[in-house]
Design a protein around this motif. Sequence first.
Motif, PDB file in Angstrom:
ATOM      1  N   ALA A 251       6.338   1.096   9.234  1.00  0.00           N
ATOM      2  CA  ALA A 251       7.474   1.043   8.315  1.00  0.00           C
ATOM      3  C   ALA A 251       7.054   0.427   6.979  1.00  0.00           C
ATOM      4  CB  ALA A 251       8.613   0.234   8.935  1.00  0.00           C
ATOM      5  N   TYR A 252       7.770   0.812   5.946  1.00  0.00           N
ATOM      6  CA  TYR A 252       7.426   0.346   4.598  1.00  0.00           C
ATOM      7  C   TYR A 252       7.449  -1.179   4.508  1.00  0.00           C
ATOM      8  CZ  TYR A 252       7.682  -0.242  -0.471  1.00  0.00           C
ATOM      9  OH  TYR A 252       7.436  -0.622  -1.761  1.00  0.00           O
ATOM     10  N   THR A 253       8.471  -1.814   5.082  1.00  0.00           N
ATOM     11  CA  THR A 253       8.570  -3.268   5.020  1.00  0.00           C
ATOM     12  C   THR A 253       7.439  -3.937   5.785  1.00  0.00           C
ATOM     13  OG1 THR A 253      10.966  -3.162   4.740  1.00  0.00           O
ATOM     14  CG2 THR A 253      10.066  -5.235   5.546  1.00  0.00           C
ATOM     15  N   THR A 254       7.002  -3.339   6.867  1.00  0.00           N
ATOM     16  CA  THR A 254       5.861  -3.866   7.614  1.00  0.00           C
ATOM     17  C   THR A 254       4.609  -3.846   6.748  1.00  0.00           C
ATOM     18  OG1 THR A 254       6.822  -3.182   9.718  1.00  0.00           O
ATOM     19  CG2 THR A 254       4.445  -3.550   9.677  1.00  0.00           C
ATOM     20  N   LEU A 255       4.408  -2.758   6.016  1.00  0.00           N
ATOM     21  CA  LEU A 255       3.263  -2.679   5.113  1.00  0.00           C
ATOM     22  C   LEU A 255       3.348  -3.723   4.008  1.00  0.00           C
ATOM     23  CD1 LEU A 255       2.851   1.185   4.731  1.00  0.00           C
ATOM     24  CD2 LEU A 255       1.268  -0.380   5.877  1.00  0.00           C
ATOM     25  N   ARG A 256       4.536  -3.892   3.450  1.00  0.00           N
ATOM     26  CA  ARG A 256       4.697  -4.859   2.365  1.00  0.00           C
ATOM     27  C   ARG A 256       4.391  -6.274   2.848  1.00  0.00           C
ATOM     28  NH1 ARG A 256       4.077  -2.592  -1.830  1.00  0.00           N
ATOM     29  NH2 ARG A 256       2.685  -4.365  -1.666  1.00  0.00           N
ATOM     30  N   ARG A 257       4.797  -6.603   4.089  1.00  0.00           N
ATOM     31  CA  ARG A 257       4.506  -7.936   4.614  1.00  0.00           C
ATOM     32  C   ARG A 257       3.014  -8.100   4.892  1.00  0.00           C
ATOM     33  NH1 ARG A 257       3.345 -10.824   8.971  1.00  0.00           N
ATOM     34  NH2 ARG A 257       3.017  -8.956  10.237  1.00  0.00           N
ATOM     35  N   ALA A 258       2.388  -7.057   5.457  1.00  0.00           N
ATOM     36  CA  ALA A 258       0.989  -7.162   5.857  1.00  0.00           C
ATOM     37  C   ALA A 258       0.031  -7.099   4.678  1.00  0.00           C
ATOM     38  CB  ALA A 258       0.658  -6.044   6.850  1.00  0.00           C
ATOM     39  N   LEU A 259       0.460  -6.478   3.586  1.00  0.00           N
ATOM     40  CA  LEU A 259      -0.415  -6.295   2.422  1.00  0.00           C
ATOM     41  C   LEU A 259       0.248  -6.892   1.190  1.00  0.00           C
ATOM     42  CD1 LEU A 259      -1.432  -2.585   3.157  1.00  0.00           C
ATOM     43  CD2 LEU A 259      -2.624  -4.682   3.848  1.00  0.00           C
ATOM     44  N   PRO A 260       0.449  -8.194   1.176  1.00  0.00           N
ATOM     45  CA  PRO A 260       1.194  -8.811   0.064  1.00  0.00           C
ATOM     46  C   PRO A 260       0.479  -8.630  -1.271  1.00  0.00           C
ATOM     47  CG  PRO A 260       0.116 -10.487   1.419  1.00  0.00           C
ATOM     48  CD  PRO A 260      -0.041  -9.182   2.147  1.00  0.00           C
ATOM     49  N   GLY A 261       1.258  -8.212  -2.251  1.00  0.00           N
ATOM     50  CA  GLY A 261       0.726  -8.083  -3.607  1.00  0.00           C
ATOM     51  C   GLY A 261      -0.069  -6.832  -3.864  1.00  0.00           C
ATOM     52  N   GLU A 262      -0.311  -6.019  -2.849  1.00  0.00           N
ATOM     53  CA  GLU A 262      -1.132  -4.825  -3.053  1.00  0.00           C
ATOM     54  C   GLU A 262      -0.281  -3.661  -3.552  1.00  0.00           C
ATOM     55  OE1 GLU A 262      -3.622  -1.943  -0.068  1.00  0.00           O
ATOM     56  OE2 GLU A 262      -4.304  -4.023  -0.292  1.00  0.00           O
TER      57      GLU A 262
ATOM     58  N   VAL B 138      -0.542  -1.694  11.471  1.00  0.00           N
ATOM     59  CA  VAL B 138      -1.643  -0.751  11.340  1.00  0.00           C
ATOM     60  C   VAL B 138      -1.094   0.673  11.299  1.00  0.00           C
ATOM     61  CG1 VAL B 138      -1.952  -0.572  13.843  1.00  0.00           C
ATOM     62  CG2 VAL B 138      -3.902  -0.124  12.341  1.00  0.00           C
ATOM     63  N   THR B 139      -1.811   1.562  10.642  1.00  0.00           N
ATOM     64  CA  THR B 139      -1.540   2.995  10.765  1.00  0.00           C
ATOM     65  C   THR B 139      -2.064   3.438  12.128  1.00  0.00           C
ATOM     66  OG1 THR B 139      -1.651   3.406   8.385  1.00  0.00           O
ATOM     67  CG2 THR B 139      -2.059   5.278   9.843  1.00  0.00           C
ATOM     68  N   SER B 140      -1.190   3.968  12.950  1.00  0.00           N
ATOM     69  CA  SER B 140      -1.603   4.284  14.316  1.00  0.00           C
ATOM     70  C   SER B 140      -0.691   5.341  14.900  1.00  0.00           C
ATOM     71  CB  SER B 140      -1.564   3.025  15.200  1.00  0.00           C
ATOM     72  OG  SER B 140      -0.249   2.795  15.655  1.00  0.00           O
ATOM     73  N   TRP B 141      -0.909   5.589  16.178  1.00  0.00           N
ATOM     74  CA  TRP B 141      -0.134   6.584  16.927  1.00  0.00           C
ATOM     75  C   TRP B 141       1.173   6.015  17.483  1.00  0.00           C
ATOM     76  CZ3 TRP B 141      -5.308   5.698  16.997  1.00  0.00           C
ATOM     77  CH2 TRP B 141      -6.160   6.760  16.675  1.00  0.00           C
ATOM     78  N   ALA B 142       1.480   4.743  17.219  1.00  0.00           N
ATOM     79  CA  ALA B 142       2.602   4.061  17.859  1.00  0.00           C
ATOM     80  C   ALA B 142       3.949   4.598  17.380  1.00  0.00           C
ATOM     81  CB  ALA B 142       2.528   2.559  17.602  1.00  0.00           C
ATOM     82  N   ALA B 143       4.944   4.471  18.270  1.00  0.00           N
ATOM     83  CA  ALA B 143       6.332   4.766  17.923  1.00  0.00           C
ATOM     84  C   ALA B 143       7.051   3.534  17.397  1.00  0.00           C
ATOM     85  CB  ALA B 143       7.068   5.317  19.143  1.00  0.00           C
ATOM     86  N   ILE B 144       6.564   2.348  17.787  1.00  0.00           N
ATOM     87  CA  ILE B 144       7.109   1.074  17.314  1.00  0.00           C
ATOM     88  C   ILE B 144       5.956   0.322  16.652  1.00  0.00           C
ATOM     89  CG2 ILE B 144       8.212  -1.087  17.992  1.00  0.00           C
ATOM     90  CD1 ILE B 144       9.211   0.428  20.513  1.00  0.00           C
ATOM     91  N   ASP B 145       6.131  -0.088  15.405  1.00  0.00           N
ATOM     92  CA  ASP B 145       4.992  -0.652  14.683  1.00  0.00           C
ATOM     93  C   ASP B 145       4.743  -2.109  15.063  1.00  0.00           C
ATOM     94  OD1 ASP B 145       6.554  -2.376  13.082  1.00  0.00           O
ATOM     95  OD2 ASP B 145       6.598  -1.004  11.377  1.00  0.00           O
ATOM     96  N   GLY B 146       3.723  -2.704  14.459  1.00  0.00           N
ATOM     97  CA  GLY B 146       3.289  -4.034  14.840  1.00  0.00           C
ATOM     98  C   GLY B 146       4.287  -5.132  14.561  1.00  0.00           C
ATOM     99  N   ASP B 147       5.291  -4.876  13.719  1.00  0.00           N
ATOM    100  CA  ASP B 147       6.369  -5.831  13.490  1.00  0.00           C
ATOM    101  C   ASP B 147       7.598  -5.510  14.331  1.00  0.00           C
ATOM    102  OD1 ASP B 147       4.739  -7.111  11.737  1.00  0.00           O
ATOM    103  OD2 ASP B 147       6.004  -6.851   9.972  1.00  0.00           O
TER     104      ASP B 147
END
Length: 823
Positions: free
Chosen positions: A503-514, A594-603
């Motif tokens: 999810a977009y918010t998961t990416l924003r949390r995991a990659l702060p400032g990028e 992570v970008t992966s095959w999951a249906a539910i992301d790491g957050d």
Amino acid sequence: MLEATPLGDGWTLRHDSEPIPATVPGCVHTDLMAAGVIPDPFLGLGETEVAWVARRDWTYEREIGGSPGQEQTDLVFDGLDTVAEISLDGRLLGTVRNMHRSYRFDVTGLSGRLSVRFVSAYAEAEAVRGRVGERPAAYAEPYQYLRKMACSFGWDWGPTLVTAGIWRPVRLERWSTARIARVRPLVTVEEGTGVVELAVDVERTRVEAPLAVEATVAGVRTRAEIEGAGGVVRLRVPDARLWWPRGYGEHPLYDVELKLLHGEDALDVWRRRVGFRTVELDRRPDAHGTGFTLVVNGERLFARGVNWIPDDVFPSRITRERYRERLEQAAGAGVDLVRIWGGGIYESEDFYDACDELGLLVWQDFPFACAAYPEEQPLRGEVEAEARENVVRLMPHPSLVLWNGNNENLWGFRDWEWEPRLAGDSWGEGYYLGVLPRLVAELDPTRPYTAGSPWSGSWEHHPNDPAHGTHHSWEVWNREDYADYRLSVPRFVAEFGWQAPPAYTTLRRALPGEELAPDSPGMLHHQKADDGNGKLERGLERHFAVPDGDFDRWHYLMQLNQARAVAAGIEHWRSHWPVCAGTIVWQLNDCWPVTSWAAIDGDGREKPLYHELRRLYADRLLTFQERDGRLVLAAVNQGREEWRGTLTLRRMSVEGEMLGRTEVELTAGARTVARVDVPRELTPLGPKEFLVADAGAVADSGADADSGTDADSAVVADSGTGADSGADAEGLRALHFPVPDREVPYPAPRFEVALAPGGITVTARTLVRDLLLQADRLDPGARADRGRVTLLPGEQVTIGVRGWKTPDAETARSALYCVETAR
């Protein structure tokens, strides 16, 4: 009575000779993070900054007091990760080398400083490799040389964070006369009567003391004398209620209690919950090859499954509540089987308890994955010891229905050039075809065992032959279009999947400032698959033009493509029941962002694939398929009742004009698939036409896309290339577009958005294909109650949203995406 004293407090971890506070259960990484010594390895490129941790030795310490009042005191570790030396007051108690086992040490009369010194897992693995010789593996890390969670060494979806620590609880147990050392429960059903047989092992301090056991279940009580080191007690429960998987019945559980008695004094007690059910695995040969069908209580199942990986690369952080949440998400998606993959762990009791309560079947891999495993000592003895312990530990759980020897190792031996490299060295076959089936037959004859996944049943067939046993379908993701899932009908698809970003918010949390881009440094670091982004783009460009410079559009299309790819496989394979008897999607969950095959992301956020699974795994599913060159509509009915109704088929133009229509009667028996031929005059021709099938109430929307008609017909279906359907009170739908999206001249989408109680309502004025609300863009805590949905002109859908603090219609519009806006 045995007294247990937890030892979770008062620990320190030595770092550069300086003690820092430690949490037990826990691990070195989490303690170092809590102390501010290392950054969070999940954020940015933090994983690379903490690689040094795994190359060090670490020591946990605390004080323990004496043990007055009882004859014996034991120090019990439920889990040590992985190679450690345990000392008390300078006296060596023992050494351990297996994450998957528990350990018990006699510390009677001892007190003082307890020390647990962990050796680097790398050092141990490299030492074992030096003794037994090199073995091939799918990854360069040396995970096959010690009994540890393999994926802590990294995987194509996971970080390389090689842990060490006291990862499960530790306690002191004080007891006298005798204690219960082990209870092995065999739970069966005999002619409608539930039977519980408890084989009891005891440890004594006084050999001559007379002992007895008293067992109770469902109001039935029995007592038996114990001679020597153990005995057996058997209880019969007339009219026991059967435990069923979800979707097939209820999941009643019965409390079992067994007391160890010396006269009338209770010395120890063992308590578990059990469920009464039978399970078989039908592997009989037939005209299509060799079957692989689970049979529970005599009912043959199409298994609607997901693969499970450890929900955190630091498994000591996974709480009972987190297990419950994740497994409730699985059940909410229509899943009825969870496969615990062999590169992880034997999960905690919390996991299996939740599965028991939710009616989720569990397929349990033994922890071997994607490598040739040496069969020499010290590994062979550890493998047998861990298997014995965990088979008995997990036996009470009715959810557990299958033991599986390994993940992909039999396949790897045949196809991954292992055989010539091994040159006769051991590689694990003796475990999968010898040690493990022997132990399961000895300890747990109530459950079937299979040697591996994939496995055709014998070396007479290729291990991954789709016509025989279990099959892993990875050629499609790696090299082909997802439409190629429809080219074969495996007997049971135990792994297949398609990647997408979280999810977009998961990416924003995991990659702060990028500044996010598909190839930005953090995005590439959180993509662990070999050529992962290349495969994503090649998979997308068969259907859409790959966006250039528009991350939001790229993100939406990649998530959409994942949902469509999995749909193409499951719809096809379900339509071939009973030849195909199950699908297990890779994968349900992630262990980090992570970008992966999951249906539910790491957050823990649901990707569109999650909502797609709710549709695909519903009891009833409509799907267009090709049979012998003809287009057919398959009605899959996995429910317990017959499905009767009227199907409405409409040939439509993308501008909204109805080009043809007919109605046909449908009858699909319980647990069957019915097929209806599509009349040739309704088959869509060319890129401007598509086909719609509805079961249930249908509004004649879309006669004129620009008429402004307010049909406001509720829509219940998602859509996509090939065939799609959705489930709701109003009915089901399937759509068929004959060409890829990039060839379809979609109209510019027009739709209206309004707030509704608990969400938003979208009303289409044109065809709106694969509309998706990315709810986390509204609020980091927001969740939508559905995924993609296709609206015909005049149709309306209400999307529920929870966790949205400040609802606003224009904000909602900014978080809505559809195919036409993403071209």
